[in-house]
Design an enzyme around this catalytic site. Structure first.
Site, short mmCIF file in Angstrom:
data_model
loop_
_atom_site.label_atom_id
_atom_site.label_comp_id
_atom_site.label_asym_id
_atom_site.label_seq_id
_atom_site.Cartn_x
_atom_site.Cartn_y
_atom_site.Cartn_z
CB THR A 176 -0.98 0.02 1.18
OG1 THR A 176 -0.29 0.22 2.42
CG2 THR A 176 -1.79 -1.26 1.25
CB SER A 193 -1.77 8.76 3.67
OG SER A 193 -0.90 7.65 3.53
CG MET A 196 -5.03 5.84 -3.65
SD MET A 196 -6.36 6.85 -2.93
CE MET A 196 -5.40 8.14 -2.12
CG HIS A 197 -2.56 3.16 3.05
ND1 HIS A 197 -1.28 2.63 3.06
CD2 HIS A 197 -2.43 4.47 3.39
CE1 HIS A 197 -0.42 3.58 3.40
NE2 HIS A 197 -1.09 4.70 3.61
CG ASP A 198 -8.45 1.60 3.50
OD1 ASP A 198 -7.69 0.84 4.12
OD2 ASP A 198 -9.04 2.55 4.04
#
Length: 304
Positions: free
Chosen positions: A191, A223, A232-234
């Site tokens: 991520t 972030s 864009m982690h999720d």
């Protein structure tokens, strides 16, 4: 054939992008949403999720979940997402309400009604999933797999070694990782590579109504930055569902540290098999960044 999924989330600015992808990606059939305390309180994550559903004028059942971790005091990530969880955009008022039962029971009921096993996607702390597995073990055969955004095989983002979603409720994560269900872990190893570039971010206001909304939210997202790119982690958990070839996965034994003074919440990923324990998680270790960015652009162009 669209893939049926349930999404457990704690919106959260990057959650908003993941929710958009889950709703509008043609290959996916989002049948249930549940909220959990994480980035902000569960009251705020529920409000934010309902605002997004109203914004897109979609009717997906949503149940509010756990307000606190299983055994420890809550923590949040308001410093990253703002006090509301989705600062930067003024959503219109609505009268939508969550279902009248807790999230884990809503998941149980939906699983038991489903004609085939369902993929669960969890992009917040794992409290609701742990409650489901511990209180309703009869549901396990109806879970196709669990795809999570959480954990790390290396560095953390809220402690030196722990990623936020796991550190927010280590006991819940430990319960889930020991459950025996199939788990795909999209952690910080991938991520942190999932960056939307400044050039692409600058195009969002002209893309569509959602692009304008996301651009406003991103101006408050911490972030990364609009000047250097945003992580864009999720969204990685959704991307893996439809473009798994973009990810390099390795089956590993993964445990969650719940006791350490400095390491609580760490996902101990035994990449080299030092512990001699059987693999229980497929861990994403690398990402085709260009392919990911192209997929994101394709998906967001589909969103109204």
């Amino acid at each position: 054939m669209r893939l049926p999924i349930f999404l457990d989330t704690d919106p959260g600015i990057d959650d908003a992008v993941a929710i958009a992808a889950a709703i509008f990606t043609p290959e996916l059939d989002l049948q249930l949403m549940t909220t959990v305390a994480g980035n902000v309180s569960v009251e705020k994550t529920t409000r934010n999720a309902l605002q997004l559903l109203h914004f897109w004028n979609v009717d997906i059942p949503l149940a509010q979940g756990a307000a606190v971790p299983l055994v420890r005091a809550p923590r949040d990530a308001a410093s990253v997402h703002g006090e509301s969880g989705m600062a930067g955009y003024d959503f219109v008022e609505h009268n939508r309400k969550p279902l009248g039962i807790p999230a884990f029971l809503a998941i149980r009921d939906a699983l038991m009604r489903a004609p085939e096993p369902v993929t669960l996607v969890a992009i917040g702390p794992l409290t609701n999933i742990a409650l489901l597995l511990s209180q309703c073990p009869e549901c396990k055969p109806y879970i196709r797999r669990l795809v999570i955004m959480g954990g790390s095989a290396g560095r953390g983002n809220c402690t030196p070694n722990a990623e936020f979603n796991i550190a927010a409720d280590p006991e819940a994560a430990s319960c889930v990782f020991r459950s025996g269900i199939e788990i795909v872990m999209c952690g910080l190893d991938v991520t942190n590579q999932a960056i939307l570039t400044p050039d692409y971010l600058a195009t969002l206001p002209e893309l569509n109504r959602t692009g304008k909304m996301l651009h406003a939210l991103f101006s408050h997202y911490r972030s990364g930055s609009m000047q250097s790119g945003l992580r864009m982690h999720d969204l990685c958990a959704i991307a893996w569902l439809v473009r798994p070839e973009l990810f390099t996965l390795k089956p590993c034994f993964v445990a969650v540290e719940t006791q350490g003074e400095f390491t609580s919440g760490t996902t101990v990923v035994d990449i080299d098999g030092c512990l001699g324990k059987p693999a229980n998680v497929k861990v994403a270790l690398d990402l085709n960044v260009k392919g990911f960015q192209q997929w994101v652009a394709e998906v967001l162009a589909l969103v109204p």
